[in-house]
Design a protein around this motif. Structure first.
Motif, PDB file in Angstrom:
ATOM      1  N   MET A   1     -31.812 -36.041 -30.532  1.00 49.26           N
ATOM      2  CA  MET A   1     -31.972 -35.520 -31.950  1.00 49.26           C
ATOM      3  C   MET A   1     -33.143 -34.951 -31.883  1.00 49.26           C
ATOM      4  N   TRP A   2     -33.256 -33.513 -32.467  1.00 48.05           N
ATOM      5  CA  TRP A   2     -34.519 -32.867 -32.734  1.00 48.05           C
ATOM      6  C   TRP A   2     -34.872 -32.574 -34.006  1.00 48.05           C
ATOM      7  N   PHE A   3     -36.160 -32.826 -34.298  1.00 46.96           N
ATOM      8  CA  PHE A   3     -36.581 -32.807 -35.765  1.00 46.96           C
ATOM      9  C   PHE A   3     -38.026 -32.174 -35.910  1.00 46.96           C
ATOM     10  N   PRO A   4     -38.297 -31.492 -36.961  1.00 44.93           N
ATOM     11  CA  PRO A   4     -39.616 -31.003 -37.024  1.00 44.93           C
ATOM     12  C   PRO A   4     -40.824 -32.023 -37.086  1.00 44.93           C
ATOM     13  N   TYR A   5     -42.084 -31.481 -36.623  1.00 46.33           N
ATOM     14  CA  TYR A   5     -43.244 -32.384 -36.450  1.00 46.33           C
ATOM     15  C   TYR A   5     -44.116 -31.466 -37.030  1.00 46.33           C
ATOM     16  N   ASN A   6     -44.692 -31.687 -38.116  1.00 43.91           N
ATOM     17  CA  ASN A   6     -45.797 -30.997 -38.587  1.00 43.91           C
ATOM     18  C   ASN A   6     -47.169 -31.401 -38.011  1.00 43.91           C
ATOM     19  N   THR A   7     -47.757 -30.521 -37.044  1.00 39.94           N
ATOM     20  CA  THR A   7     -48.904 -30.841 -36.667  1.00 39.94           C
ATOM     21  C   THR A   7     -49.936 -30.416 -37.423  1.00 39.94           C
ATOM     22  N   PRO A   8     -51.234 -31.371 -37.525  1.00 34.63           N
ATOM     23  CA  PRO A   8     -52.263 -30.724 -38.690  1.00 34.63           C
ATOM     24  C   PRO A   8     -52.778 -29.541 -38.113  1.00 34.63           C
ATOM     25  N   GLN A   9     -53.245 -28.941 -39.306  1.00 37.62           N
ATOM     26  CA  GLN A   9     -54.104 -27.550 -38.902  1.00 37.62           C
ATOM     27  C   GLN A   9     -53.214 -26.658 -37.897  1.00 37.62           C
ATOM     28  N   SER A  10     -52.132 -26.494 -38.229  1.00 36.29           N
ATOM     29  CA  SER A  10     -51.157 -25.665 -37.705  1.00 36.29           C
ATOM     30  C   SER A  10     -50.436 -24.663 -38.571  1.00 36.29           C
ATOM     31  N   ILE A  11     -50.011 -23.577 -37.896  1.00 37.91           N
ATOM     32  CA  ILE A  11     -49.114 -22.442 -38.500  1.00 37.91           C
ATOM     33  C   ILE A  11     -47.795 -22.398 -37.777  1.00 37.91           C
ATOM     34  N   PRO A  12     -46.702 -22.683 -38.654  1.00 42.57           N
ATOM     35  CA  PRO A  12     -45.376 -22.249 -37.884  1.00 42.57           C
ATOM     36  C   PRO A  12     -45.077 -20.982 -37.950  1.00 42.57           C
ATOM     37  N   PHE A  13     -44.423 -20.585 -36.946  1.00 45.70           N
ATOM     38  CA  PHE A  13     -43.855 -19.003 -36.747  1.00 45.70           C
ATOM     39  C   PHE A  13     -42.412 -19.418 -36.070  1.00 45.70           C
ATOM     40  N   ASN A  14     -41.697 -18.105 -36.112  1.00 39.27           N
ATOM     41  CA  ASN A  14     -40.497 -18.340 -35.414  1.00 39.27           C
ATOM     42  C   ASN A  14     -40.099 -16.772 -35.218  1.00 39.27           C
ATOM     43  N   THR A  15     -38.648 -16.894 -34.474  1.00 38.24           N
ATOM     44  CA  THR A  15     -38.346 -15.733 -34.170  1.00 38.24           C
ATOM     45  C   THR A  15     -36.798 -15.355 -34.513  1.00 38.24           C
ATOM     46  N   SER A  16     -36.181 -14.302 -34.652  1.00 43.32           N
ATOM     47  CA  SER A  16     -34.556 -14.316 -34.766  1.00 43.32           C
ATOM     48  C   SER A  16     -33.962 -14.190 -33.405  1.00 43.32           C
ATOM     49  N   PHE A  17     -34.724 -13.858 -32.195  1.00 44.52           N
ATOM     50  CA  PHE A  17     -34.098 -13.660 -31.123  1.00 44.52           C
ATOM     51  C   PHE A  17     -33.524 -15.160 -30.323  1.00 44.52           C
ATOM     52  N   ALA A  18     -32.614 -15.111 -29.626  1.00 46.55           N
ATOM     53  CA  ALA A  18     -32.103 -16.221 -28.874  1.00 46.55           C
ATOM     54  C   ALA A  18     -33.157 -16.397 -27.746  1.00 46.55           C
ATOM     55  N   ILE A  19     -33.553 -17.774 -27.386  1.00 44.42           N
ATOM     56  CA  ILE A  19     -34.375 -18.099 -26.133  1.00 44.42           C
ATOM     57  C   ILE A  19     -33.490 -18.616 -25.177  1.00 44.42           C
ATOM     58  N   ASP A  20     -33.639 -18.024 -24.045  1.00 48.32           N
ATOM     59  CA  ASP A  20     -33.027 -18.358 -22.808  1.00 48.32           C
ATOM     60  C   ASP A  20     -31.479 -18.189 -22.732  1.00 48.32           C
ATOM     61  N   SER A  21     -31.152 -16.928 -23.518  1.00 48.23           N
ATOM     62  CA  SER A  21     -29.768 -16.547 -23.661  1.00 48.23           C
ATOM     63  C   SER A  21     -29.262 -15.833 -22.320  1.00 48.23           C
ATOM     64  N   MET A  22     -30.083 -15.441 -21.512  1.00 48.66           N
ATOM     65  CA  MET A  22     -29.547 -14.652 -20.254  1.00 48.66           C
ATOM     66  C   MET A  22     -29.709 -15.798 -19.046  1.00 48.66           C
ATOM     67  N   THR A  23     -30.203 -16.865 -19.359  1.00 44.83           N
ATOM     68  CA  THR A  23     -30.418 -17.744 -18.115  1.00 44.83           C
ATOM     69  C   THR A  23     -30.011 -19.117 -18.429  1.00 44.83           C
ATOM     70  N   GLN A  24     -29.684 -19.974 -17.443  1.00 43.49           N
ATOM     71  CA  GLN A  24     -29.291 -21.288 -17.426  1.00 43.49           C
ATOM     72  C   GLN A  24     -30.458 -22.219 -17.071  1.00 43.49           C
ATOM     73  N   PHE A  25     -31.425 -22.237 -18.378  1.00 48.62           N
ATOM     74  CA  PHE A  25     -32.448 -23.081 -18.124  1.00 48.62           C
ATOM     75  C   PHE A  25     -32.306 -24.595 -17.748  1.00 48.62           C
TER      76      PHE A  25
END
Length: 178
Positions: A1-25
Protein backbone atom coordinates in the motif's frame (compact mmCIF):
# COMPACT_ATOMS: atom_id res chain seq x y z
CA UNK A 1 0.00 0.00 0.00
CA UNK A 2 1.38 3.42 -0.96
CA UNK A 3 0.51 6.45 1.10
CA UNK A 4 1.72 10.06 1.10
CA UNK A 5 4.45 10.91 3.57
CA UNK A 6 4.95 14.58 4.24
CA UNK A 7 8.63 15.21 4.80
CA UNK A 8 9.27 18.31 6.89
CA UNK A 9 10.54 21.42 5.13
CA UNK A 10 9.72 20.04 1.68
CA UNK A 11 7.70 21.16 -1.33
CA UNK A 12 5.62 18.60 -3.25
CA UNK A 13 5.50 18.71 -7.05
CA UNK A 14 4.27 16.39 -9.80
CA UNK A 15 3.91 15.74 -13.48
CA UNK A 16 0.98 14.66 -15.62
CA UNK A 17 3.23 12.40 -17.72
CA UNK A 18 3.43 8.65 -17.13
CA UNK A 19 6.57 7.31 -15.50
CA UNK A 20 8.22 4.17 -16.94
CA UNK A 21 5.49 3.87 -19.59
CA UNK A 22 7.92 2.68 -22.28
CA UNK A 23 9.97 0.29 -20.15
CA UNK A 24 9.24 -2.63 -17.89
CA UNK A 25 10.94 -1.43 -14.71
CA UNK A 26 11.88 -4.32 -12.40
CA UNK A 27 10.24 -2.87 -9.27
CA UNK A 28 6.92 -2.19 -11.06
CA UNK A 29 6.28 1.05 -9.19
CA UNK A 30 2.90 2.64 -9.81
CA UNK A 31 3.21 5.52 -12.26
CA UNK A 32 0.85 7.63 -10.16
CA UNK A 33 3.23 7.25 -7.20
CA UNK A 34 6.36 8.04 -9.20
CA UNK A 35 4.70 11.05 -10.85
CA UNK A 36 4.88 12.86 -7.50
CA UNK A 37 7.97 13.99 -5.62
CA UNK A 38 9.23 16.35 -2.96
CA UNK A 39 12.15 18.76 -2.97
CA UNK A 40 13.61 20.71 -0.05
CA UNK A 41 12.46 24.24 0.76
CA UNK A 42 16.10 25.28 1.22
CA UNK A 43 17.05 23.85 -2.24
CA UNK A 44 20.08 22.10 -0.70
CA UNK A 45 19.15 19.17 1.57
CA UNK A 46 16.06 17.01 1.96
CA UNK A 47 16.10 15.73 5.55
CA UNK A 48 13.64 13.28 7.11
CA UNK A 49 13.43 10.51 9.69
CA UNK A 50 11.84 7.09 9.63
CA UNK A 51 10.68 5.94 13.07
CA UNK A 52 11.35 2.23 13.47
CA UNK A 53 10.67 2.32 17.26
CA UNK A 54 12.39 -0.99 18.08
CA UNK A 55 16.17 -0.53 17.58
CA UNK A 56 16.68 -4.30 17.32
CA UNK A 57 14.62 -4.62 14.14
CA UNK A 58 16.50 -4.99 10.88
CA UNK A 59 15.24 -3.01 7.88
CA UNK A 60 15.89 -2.83 4.17
CA UNK A 61 15.27 0.56 2.60
CA UNK A 62 14.45 1.31 -1.05
CA UNK A 63 14.45 4.91 -2.29
CA UNK A 64 12.91 5.65 -5.70
CA UNK A 65 13.66 8.66 -7.89
CA UNK A 66 12.43 9.96 -11.23
CA UNK A 67 13.18 13.31 -12.83
CA UNK A 68 9.85 15.02 -13.38
CA UNK A 69 11.13 18.27 -14.88
CA UNK A 70 12.39 18.82 -18.40
CA UNK A 71 15.86 20.11 -17.67
CA UNK A 72 17.40 22.95 -19.62
CA UNK A 73 20.96 22.68 -20.96
CA UNK A 74 22.35 24.59 -17.99
CA UNK A 75 20.43 22.53 -15.39
CA UNK A 76 21.66 19.38 -13.67
CA UNK A 77 20.29 17.37 -10.74
CA UNK A 78 22.67 15.18 -8.73
CA UNK A 79 22.66 14.28 -5.04
CA UNK A 80 24.23 12.13 -2.34
CA UNK A 81 22.36 10.22 0.35
CA UNK A 82 23.44 9.99 3.99
CA UNK A 83 21.92 7.71 6.61
CA UNK A 84 22.47 8.63 10.26
CA UNK A 85 25.26 11.00 9.23
CA UNK A 86 27.17 8.46 7.12
CA UNK A 87 27.26 8.04 3.34
CA UNK A 88 24.62 5.50 2.32
CA UNK A 89 25.81 4.95 -1.25
CA UNK A 90 29.19 4.96 -2.91
CA UNK A 91 27.97 6.96 -5.91
CA UNK A 92 25.79 10.02 -6.37
CA UNK A 93 22.27 9.71 -7.78
CA UNK A 94 21.22 11.35 -11.05
CA UNK A 95 17.53 10.65 -11.65
CA UNK A 96 16.42 9.80 -15.19
CA UNK A 97 13.68 11.82 -16.88
CA UNK A 98 10.29 10.05 -16.50
CA UNK A 99 12.06 6.79 -15.64
CA UNK A 100 12.59 5.25 -12.22
CA UNK A 101 15.95 4.94 -10.51
CA UNK A 102 16.08 2.88 -7.32
CA UNK A 103 18.72 2.78 -4.60
CA UNK A 104 18.54 0.28 -1.79
CA UNK A 105 20.38 -1.08 1.21
CA UNK A 106 22.25 -4.30 0.50
CA UNK A 107 22.69 -4.98 4.20
CA UNK A 108 20.03 -4.47 6.83
CA UNK A 109 20.03 -1.23 8.81
CA UNK A 110 18.77 -0.74 12.36
CA UNK A 111 18.03 1.92 14.86
CA UNK A 112 15.01 3.51 16.54
CA UNK A 113 15.16 6.36 13.99
CA UNK A 114 16.73 6.28 10.57
CA UNK A 115 17.81 9.83 9.71
CA UNK A 116 18.14 10.43 5.97
CA UNK A 117 19.73 13.46 4.38
CA UNK A 118 19.61 13.77 0.59
CA UNK A 119 22.12 16.48 -0.33
CA UNK A 120 22.67 18.41 -3.54
CA UNK A 121 26.20 17.89 -4.92
CA UNK A 122 28.52 20.77 -5.84
CA UNK A 123 27.90 20.12 -9.56
CA UNK A 124 24.12 20.20 -9.20
CA UNK A 125 22.16 23.29 -10.15
CA UNK A 126 18.89 21.79 -8.89
CA UNK A 127 17.85 20.51 -5.45
CA UNK A 128 17.56 16.82 -4.57
CA UNK A 129 14.22 15.06 -4.93
CA UNK A 130 12.51 11.96 -3.58
CA UNK A 131 9.57 10.26 -5.28
CA UNK A 132 8.96 7.20 -3.11
CA UNK A 133 10.39 5.12 -0.30
CA UNK A 134 9.84 1.55 0.85
CA UNK A 135 10.82 0.16 4.25
CA UNK A 136 10.89 -3.59 4.73
CA UNK A 137 11.25 -4.91 8.27
CA UNK A 138 12.85 -8.34 8.65
CA UNK A 139 10.57 -10.69 10.54
CA UNK A 140 12.23 -13.55 12.38
CA UNK A 141 10.03 -16.60 12.74
CA UNK A 142 10.59 -18.39 16.03
CA UNK A 143 9.44 -21.75 14.72
CA UNK A 144 9.84 -23.64 11.45
CA UNK A 145 7.25 -22.65 8.83
CA UNK A 146 6.28 -26.33 8.36
CA UNK A 147 5.57 -28.73 11.19
CA UNK A 148 7.83 -31.77 10.80
CA UNK A 149 4.90 -34.09 11.60
CA UNK A 150 3.04 -32.71 8.55
CA UNK A 151 6.00 -33.52 6.32
CA UNK A 152 6.16 -37.08 7.64
CA UNK A 153 2.40 -37.56 7.13
CA UNK A 154 2.56 -36.33 3.54
CA UNK A 155 5.51 -38.56 2.79
CA UNK A 156 3.72 -41.58 4.29
CA UNK A 157 0.73 -40.90 2.02
CA UNK A 158 3.00 -40.65 -1.02
CA UNK A 159 4.77 -43.91 -0.10
CA UNK A 160 1.48 -45.72 0.48
CA UNK A 161 0.36 -44.65 -2.99
CA UNK A 162 3.37 -46.34 -4.54
CA UNK A 163 5.76 -43.43 -4.99
CA UNK A 164 9.21 -43.75 -3.51
CA UNK A 165 10.43 -41.12 -1.11
CA UNK A 166 13.49 -40.39 -3.20
CA UNK A 167 11.44 -39.92 -6.38
CA UNK A 168 9.04 -37.55 -4.66
CA UNK A 169 11.69 -35.46 -2.91
CA UNK A 170 13.58 -33.89 -5.75
CA UNK A 171 13.74 -30.33 -4.42
CA UNK A 172 16.92 -29.10 -2.77
CA UNK A 173 15.14 -26.67 -0.46
CA UNK A 174 13.37 -29.31 1.66
CA UNK A 175 15.15 -30.17 4.90
CA UNK A 176 14.45 -32.47 7.80
CA UNK A 177 15.24 -31.83 11.42
CA UNK A 178 15.47 -35.31 12.70
Amino acid sequence: MWFPYNTPQSIPFNTSFAIDSMTQFQYKLPSIVMATAVKPMNNVSLDFEVDIVDPTLQCYIYLHFSELDTLQENEYRQFNINLNGNPWLEASVVPNYLSSTTTYSTVPVRGPKLKFSINKTENSTLPPILNAMEVYIVKDFLQAPTDQEDVIAIMDIKVSNGESRLKWIDRKDISFNG
